[in-house]
Design an enzyme around this catalytic site. Structure first.
Site, PDB file in Angstrom:
ATOM      1  N   ASP A  82     -47.335   7.417  53.622  1.00 27.53           N
ATOM      2  CA  ASP A  82     -47.916   8.392  52.697  1.00 27.53           C
ATOM      3  C   ASP A  82     -49.317   7.945  52.249  1.00 27.53           C
ATOM      4  OD1 ASP A  82     -47.750  10.728  51.220  1.00 27.53           O
ATOM      5  OD2 ASP A  82     -46.718   9.805  49.519  1.00 27.53           O
ATOM      6  N   GLY A 182     -47.881  12.305  39.953  1.00 26.41           N
ATOM      7  CA  GLY A 182     -47.490  11.774  38.648  1.00 26.41           C
ATOM      8  C   GLY A 182     -46.743  12.824  37.848  1.00 26.41           C
ATOM      9  N   VAL A 238     -41.782  14.404  47.142  1.00 28.62           N
ATOM     10  CA  VAL A 238     -41.251  14.011  45.827  1.00 28.62           C
ATOM     11  C   VAL A 238     -41.323  12.492  45.730  1.00 28.62           C
ATOM     12  CG1 VAL A 238     -39.279  14.058  44.275  1.00 28.62           C
ATOM     13  CG2 VAL A 238     -39.666  15.987  45.833  1.00 28.62           C
TER      14      VAL A 238
HETATM   15 ZN   LIG Z   1     -49.189  13.057  47.769  1.00 23.96          ZN
END
Ligand SMILES: [Zn+2]
Length: 291
Positions: A82, A182, A238
């Site tokens: 990621d 966040g 997520v």
């Molecule tokens: Zn992201």
């Protein structure tokens, strides 16, 4: 199941209007919990690891554990890097055996973003069936080493998105549409649904070929999640939700069993909490029984 990259799983999801959960993990217990929940739901799964935990555990170790689990699993499972902003590290992790790589050059100008993304695409497509994700526009908030202030965040221009996809050869595409990493400061963050719709139509009108990714899933209301999926978001990221679940479950268990010194029980409490959370997301994304 044999090892698969994400593109075909996501094309199926795009066609059938559900989304595959791309769940961030930071350790092996989380990886096992995420897999256990996805298997019980017969849901396809993308395990995501950011750069910091990938470096901490080691890409080869993570890849070996993932491959051992995925090859004996009844569902398709991918392993995704990621938000990596280094072309060289993207290549190193692809070599180590991840099936998906996200090159995040979204802070660069568009021509440099295209250049870096294309370089990673060319490399990954050359060494095997590795899916590459690229991003245009910037998602605000903090995700691992990527930090974007709210006033720096820029939404993705649809015409530029088409150019980006065509010129890079990217397999899956993350347009910035107002979601954030966040915790959202408001219950109803301002998202640009029309922009997502337009980008989907420009890139995938007619026959879907480049699945779209929604970053910043944590904290979005269920109706918002469903709307984003209905507009073509077929990979749903997520991360923060699972980090909070891990920390809270650890804290709660230890606080209520302060005289017990049994690490296995702490691990079980974490695993159980993560499984509950993944069940929630799979249900919301509509991916149960789609494996
Ligand atoms: Zn992201």
């Amino acid at each position: 199941m044999p090892i698969v990259s994400a593109k075909n799983i996501l094309l199926k999801a795009t066609h059938e209007k559900y989304a595959v959960g791309a769940f961030n993990i930071t350790n092996i217990i989380q990886m096992e919990a995420v897999v256990e929940a996805a298997e019980k739901n017969k849901a396809p799964l993308i395990i995501q690891v950011s750069v910091t935990p990938t470096k901490f555990i080691g890409p080869k170790v993570l890849s070996s554990v993932y491959r051992t689990i995925a090859e004996s699993s009844s569902i398709p499972i991918c392993l995704h890097l990621d938000h990596c902003d280094s072309v060289d590290y993207c290549k190193e992790v692809a070599d180590a055996g991840y099936t998906n790589i996200m090159i995040d050059a979204s802070k660069q100008n568009i021509s440099e973003n295209i250049r870096q993304t294309k370089e990673v695409c060319d490399y990954c497509h050359n060494i095997g069936d590795i899916t590459v994700e690229g991003e245009l526009g910037t998602v605000s908030g903090v995700e691992d080493q990527v930090k974007v202030a709210e006033d720096e965040a820029a939404l993705c221009d649809p015409e530029s998105a088409l150019k980006f996809v065509n010129e890079t050869g990217v397999d899956i595409f993350a347009p910035a549409i107002g979601t954030a990493h966040g915790v959202y400061k408001t219950k109803n963050p301002k998202l640009d649904f029309d922009r997502l719709k337009k980008i989907y139509e420009l890139i995938n009108g007619g026959e879907p070929k480049t699945p779209l990714v929604i970053h910043g899933g944590t904290g979005l209301q269920p109706d918002v999640v469903k709307r984003l999926v209905s507009l073509g978001g077929s990979k749903f990221n997520v991360s923060t939700d699972l980090k909070h679940t891990l920390i809270d479950a650890t804290h709660d268990y230890i606080s209520s069993h302060r005289d017990e010194y049994n690490p296995g029980k702490v691990d079980s409490a974490i695993r159980s909490a993560i499984i509950d959370k993944i069940n929630y997301w799979i249900d919301l994304l509509g991916s149960a029984n789609k494996a």
